[in-house]
Design an enzyme around this catalytic site. Structure first.
Site, PDB file in Angstrom:
ATOM      1  N   ASN A  77     -36.164 -24.727  48.776  1.00 48.48           N
ATOM      2  CA  ASN A  77     -36.789 -25.850  49.301  1.00 48.48           C
ATOM      3  C   ASN A  77     -35.839 -27.055  49.557  1.00 48.48           C
ATOM      4  O   ASN A  77     -34.540 -27.055  48.887  1.00 48.48           O
ATOM      5  CB  ASN A  77     -37.937 -26.275  48.243  1.00 48.48           C
ATOM      6  CG  ASN A  77     -38.879 -25.292  48.235  1.00 48.48           C
ATOM      7  OD1 ASN A  77     -39.279 -24.651  49.495  1.00 48.48           O
ATOM      8  ND2 ASN A  77     -39.830 -25.331  47.234  1.00 48.48           N
TER       9      ASN A  77
ATOM     10  N   ALA B   8     -33.940 -20.749  44.637  1.00 51.59           N
ATOM     11  CA  ALA B   8     -32.437 -21.650  44.747  1.00 51.59           C
ATOM     12  C   ALA B   8     -31.929 -22.112  43.399  1.00 51.59           C
ATOM     13  O   ALA B   8     -30.963 -21.966  42.994  1.00 51.59           O
ATOM     14  CB  ALA B   8     -32.449 -22.526  45.782  1.00 51.59           C
TER      15      ALA B   8
ATOM     16  N   LEU C 164     -42.566 -22.093  25.507  1.00 53.50           N
ATOM     17  CA  LEU C 164     -43.363 -22.769  24.850  1.00 53.50           C
ATOM     18  C   LEU C 164     -42.880 -24.378  24.808  1.00 53.50           C
ATOM     19  O   LEU C 164     -43.297 -25.043  24.022  1.00 53.50           O
ATOM     20  CB  LEU C 164     -43.695 -22.405  23.273  1.00 53.50           C
ATOM     21  CG  LEU C 164     -43.681 -20.900  23.301  1.00 53.50           C
ATOM     22  CD1 LEU C 164     -43.871 -20.578  21.577  1.00 53.50           C
ATOM     23  CD2 LEU C 164     -45.250 -20.697  23.576  1.00 53.50           C
TER      24      LEU C 164
ATOM     25  N   ASP D 274     -36.698 -22.919  35.459  1.00 59.79           N
ATOM     26  CA  ASP D 274     -35.493 -22.121  36.088  1.00 59.79           C
ATOM     27  C   ASP D 274     -34.116 -21.914  35.501  1.00 59.79           C
ATOM     28  O   ASP D 274     -33.737 -20.992  35.733  1.00 59.79           O
ATOM     29  CB  ASP D 274     -35.495 -22.752  37.415  1.00 59.79           C
ATOM     30  CG  ASP D 274     -36.699 -22.757  38.301  1.00 59.79           C
ATOM     31  OD1 ASP D 274     -37.582 -21.888  38.045  1.00 59.79           O
ATOM     32  OD2 ASP D 274     -36.994 -23.910  39.216  1.00 59.79           O
TER      33      ASP D 274
ATOM     34  N   ARG E 139     -31.090 -34.686  32.736  1.00 62.66           N
ATOM     35  CA  ARG E 139     -30.383 -35.246  33.821  1.00 62.66           C
ATOM     36  C   ARG E 139     -31.424 -35.275  34.965  1.00 62.66           C
ATOM     37  O   ARG E 139     -32.617 -34.587  34.812  1.00 62.66           O
ATOM     38  CB  ARG E 139     -29.528 -34.373  34.407  1.00 62.66           C
ATOM     39  CG  ARG E 139     -28.223 -33.959  33.294  1.00 62.66           C
ATOM     40  CD  ARG E 139     -27.461 -33.015  33.757  1.00 62.66           C
ATOM     41  NE  ARG E 139     -26.210 -32.807  33.045  1.00 62.66           N
ATOM     42  CZ  ARG E 139     -25.301 -31.876  33.008  1.00 62.66           C
ATOM     43  NH1 ARG E 139     -25.515 -30.814  34.131  1.00 62.66           N
ATOM     44  NH2 ARG E 139     -24.519 -31.718  32.415  1.00 62.66           N
TER      45      ARG E 139
END
Length: 347
Positions: free
Chosen positions: A14, A45, A253, A286, A330
C-alpha cells in the site's frame, strides 16, 4: 557458502497517507491536523521489511533472504519512487511484485492521534492487492520461480483475497510440502479460514480481537464466553492446537506482552517492553510478525524437528517484542521498523 534461510512474504502493498492530529474527528467534524506524510506500507510490505531488517546483524551483513510477492498498479509513480526503494533498501527482493494494468496500487488513509498512546484509525482501499492477487496457481508458480528450492517460511496476512489465502494454505499446509506457514490473520475474514486449510499451519499469530474472531469462526471450536476485556489466552490457545492442529500459537496483548503456546505443552507470558513515549503504533504488529518469522526461518533452515523450537520460542518472542517497542517510538510504517543491529546497539 551456506544458503541463507528463505522467507517468502505473500501479501499487500500500500501507499499510506498518514495525517497526524491531536485526536480523530467525530461525525461531521473538521479538525486541523499537524502534518501529513505519504509512506510505503501495507501489511505484506511491512512484514517483508521487518523480516529483512531482522536479518541485518550488521549494517552490511544480512543473514536471511526475503522475497515479496504482491501486486501494484502499473506505472504507479509512488511504487517506483517510494514503495520499491523502501523495500529494496531494507533488503527485500521485489522481482516477484507484479505491476498490473487496469488497477491502482492499494492505499491506506491513516489518522494518528498525537496523544500519549499514539493510537490510529485506518481505512484501506485494496486496489491491486485484490485485483492482482486472485490467481492462486499463478502465485504458486511465481513463488517456485523466485524460490526454486522452496522457502523455509511463507508469511501470509488477511489483506489479500480470502480465496487466495485459503488456496495457498491448502497447498503449503499439505504434509508433502516442506514449507512452514506463518499466518497473521489480520484482518480476520468474516467467514474465517476453513479448518481443512488452517490445519497444520506452523505458526498462528493473532491479537486479542483476532483471537476471539478466529475462535468464533472455526467449525467445532468449543463455544467461548470470553471477550477482549476478559481474554484468557492460556485457556484459548490450547484449543487451537487441539482443533486446528497448529504447533505454535502466539497471542499478542499490546503493551502487556505476548502469550505463547506450543502443541508440546510449553507456554507462558513474555512481558511487553516498557516504552516511555509512544509516538505511533502503526506497523508495530507487523514488526513483531516479521522479527518472529525471521527467527523461525533461521531455525527451520537447520532441518531440526519443529517441536525442538520450543527451547528458542521465548527468546524469539522477546526479540520481536523489543523490535515492536522500538517501532512505536517512531512515526510511520516501514520507516519505523528497526534493523536488528539498531536493537543490539540500543541495549
Amino acid at each position: 557458502m551456506a544458503q541463507k534461510p528463505q522467507i517468502c512474504v505473500i501479501g499487500s502493498l500500500n501507499i499510506d497517507f498518514v495525517t497526524y492530529a491531536r485526536r480523530c474527528p467525530g461525525p461531521g467534524e473538521t479538525l486541523t491536523g499537524s502534518s501529513l506524510s505519504i509512506d510505503a506500507g501495507g501489511k505484506g510490505a511491512n512484514q517483508a521489511v521487518a523480516c529483512a531488517r531482522a536479518g541485518f546483524i550488521t549494517e552490511t551483513q544480512q543473514d536471511v533472504a526475503v522475497k515479496m510477492i504482491g501486486a501494484v498498479g502499473a506505472e504507479d509513480p509512488y511504487y517506483s519512487s517510494l514503495l520499491r526503494p523502501a523495500l529494496e533498501k531494507s533488503g527485500v527482493d521485489t522481482t516477484g511484485i507484479e505491476q498490473k494494468a487496469g488497477c491502482q496500487t492499494g492505499s491506506a488513509t491513516i489518522i494518528v492521534e498525537e496523544g500519549e498512546n499514539g493510537e490510529n484509525r485506518i481505512v484501506v482501499v485494496p486496489g491491486a492487492n485484490h485485483d492482482g492477487m486472485s490467481d492462486v496457481d499463478k502465485i504458486l508458480a511465481l513463488v517456485q520461480t523466485q524460490c526454486p528450492a522452496s522457502p523455509q517460511v511463507v508469511v501470509l496476512q488477511g489483506e489479500i483475497p480470502r480465496s487466495t489465502v485459503v488456496g495457498l494454505m491448502q497447498h503449503y499446509n499439505d504434509p508433502k510440502n516442506p514449507t512452514n506457514v506463518v499466518l497473521n490473520i489480520a484482518p480476520v475474514y468474516p467467514d474465517g479460514i476453513p479448518l481443512n486449510a488452517l490445519a497444520g499451519t506452523a505458526v498462528l499469530i493473532m491479537n486479542e480481537t483476532e483471537t476471539i474472531q478466529m475462535a468464533e469462526s472455526i467449525p467445532n471450536f468449543p463455544a467461548i464466553s470470553q471477550t477482549e476485556a476478559d481474554l484468557q489466552p492460556e485457556l484459548l490457545a490450547p484449543l487451537f492446537h487441539q482443533v486446528a492442529k497448529i504447533p505454535i500459537v502466539l497471542i499478542t496483548l499490546g503493551a502487556k506482552g505476548v502469550f505463547f503456546s506450543t502443541a508440546t505443552g510449553r507456554h507462558g507470558f513474555v512481558q511487553g517492553v516498557r516504552v516511555k513515549n509512544v509516538v505511533d503504533t502503526t506497523a508495530a504488529g507487523d514488526t513483531f510478525v516479521g522479527y518472529f518469522s525471521a527467527a523461525f526461518a533461521k531455525y527451520a533452515a537447520t532441518g531440526k524437528a519443529l517441536e525442538h523450537f520450543d527451547a528458542l520460542i521465548e527468546s524469539a518472542v522477546q526479540e520481536a517484542n523489543q523490535a515492536a517497542a522500538m517501532c512505536v517510538q517512531r512515526k510511520g510504517a516501514i520507516e519505523s521498523i528497526p534493523f536488528a543491529y539498531e536493537i543490539r546497539d540500543h541495549q
